[in-house]
Motif scaffolding. Sequence first.
Motif, PDB file in Angstrom:
ATOM      1  N   GLY A  22      -8.104  15.598  10.565  1.00  0.00           N
ATOM      2  CA  GLY A  22      -7.762  15.365   9.173  1.00  0.00           C
ATOM      3  C   GLY A  22      -6.821  16.420   8.625  1.00  0.00           C
ATOM      4  O   GLY A  22      -6.617  17.477   9.236  1.00  0.00           O
ATOM      5  N   ALA A  53      -5.377  12.873   4.298  1.00  0.00           N
ATOM      6  CA  ALA A  53      -6.200  12.905   3.089  1.00  0.00           C
ATOM      7  C   ALA A  53      -5.394  12.387   1.909  1.00  0.00           C
ATOM      8  O   ALA A  53      -4.246  12.791   1.705  1.00  0.00           O
ATOM      9  CB  ALA A  53      -6.685  14.322   2.820  1.00  0.00           C
ATOM     10  N   GLU A  89      -8.733   7.004   4.249  1.00  0.00           N
ATOM     11  CA  GLU A  89      -8.883   7.829   3.051  1.00  0.00           C
ATOM     12  C   GLU A  89      -7.863   7.465   1.973  1.00  0.00           C
ATOM     13  O   GLU A  89      -8.050   7.823   0.809  1.00  0.00           O
ATOM     14  CB  GLU A  89      -8.820   9.310   3.428  1.00  0.00           C
ATOM     15  N   THR A  98     -14.567  14.398   3.874  1.00  0.00           N
ATOM     16  CA  THR A  98     -14.649  14.170   5.310  1.00  0.00           C
ATOM     17  C   THR A  98     -15.966  13.524   5.701  1.00  0.00           C
ATOM     18  O   THR A  98     -16.007  12.638   6.568  1.00  0.00           O
ATOM     19  CB  THR A  98     -14.478  15.501   6.061  1.00  0.00           C
ATOM     20  N   SER A 101     -15.857   9.795   5.463  1.00  0.00           N
ATOM     21  CA  SER A 101     -15.078   9.175   6.541  1.00  0.00           C
ATOM     22  C   SER A 101     -15.865   9.152   7.845  1.00  0.00           C
ATOM     23  O   SER A 101     -15.828   8.161   8.596  1.00  0.00           O
ATOM     24  CB  SER A 101     -13.756   9.918   6.735  1.00  0.00           C
ATOM     25  N   LEU A 117     -14.963  16.053  15.139  1.00  0.00           N
ATOM     26  CA  LEU A 117     -14.176  16.481  13.986  1.00  0.00           C
ATOM     27  C   LEU A 117     -13.410  17.735  14.378  1.00  0.00           C
ATOM     28  O   LEU A 117     -14.009  18.761  14.712  1.00  0.00           O
ATOM     29  CB  LEU A 117     -15.072  16.746  12.791  1.00  0.00           C
TER      30      LEU A 117
END
Length: 227
Positions: A22, A53, A89, A98, A101, A117
């Motif tokens: 991300g 994002a 997102e 996060t 998601s 992640l």
Amino acid sequence: MSEVSGETLTYPERGGAVGVFGGTFNPIHFGHLRSALELLEALPLAQLRFMPASEPPHRASPQVSAEDRAAMVERAIAGESRFVCDRRELDREGPSYTVASLEELRQELGDERGICLIMGCDALLGLPGWHRWEELLSLAHLVIMARPGWIFPDQGILGSLMRDHAGAAEDLVREPAGSLVTQTLRPQDISATNIRALLQSGLSARYLLPESVLAYIAERGLYAKQE
């Protein structure tokens, strides 16, 4: 499969974990791309999903729209089948948390598939300030991108987190979540902040990011020279 922004996104059917990378990607550059590729080659990841994002909760919203940032990601990763741009997102109102998601991904992938992640060392240091951060390791593994010589915290909440959840690469496919794995990557002295500064000063950012992304920036007049 998952429906994201009207497009059907596929997941690898078997073998390997799914990585989630991300960020604002404002803009995406070779530092992001090279790090992602090194992770694919070093760890048992079948796919790496870049997840721009829309409203980053830990910093001011970028002046460049989430749609433009996602479009740049899509241009940058074209040609690498293991890279995917995940736009979820962009479709969710409010801050791009996060944990939300990861909850969606877990529902889509089921209870057995490994989810990783991916974050940098700076993000790790700020982790206790994240929304519902204590739940992250119940949904995914954490893969920390380290640079040579980086010293990880060994005290406090983060020190305990690293000791209690320390894992190895094989854990990423052995279990669906719960391990913290560090992976040292080669230094990439490229930053989106410096790229924006170059472009806003009317200087070239060539060779710092893909030509396809530079072309998109020029087409859309993004990061234009400040008069």
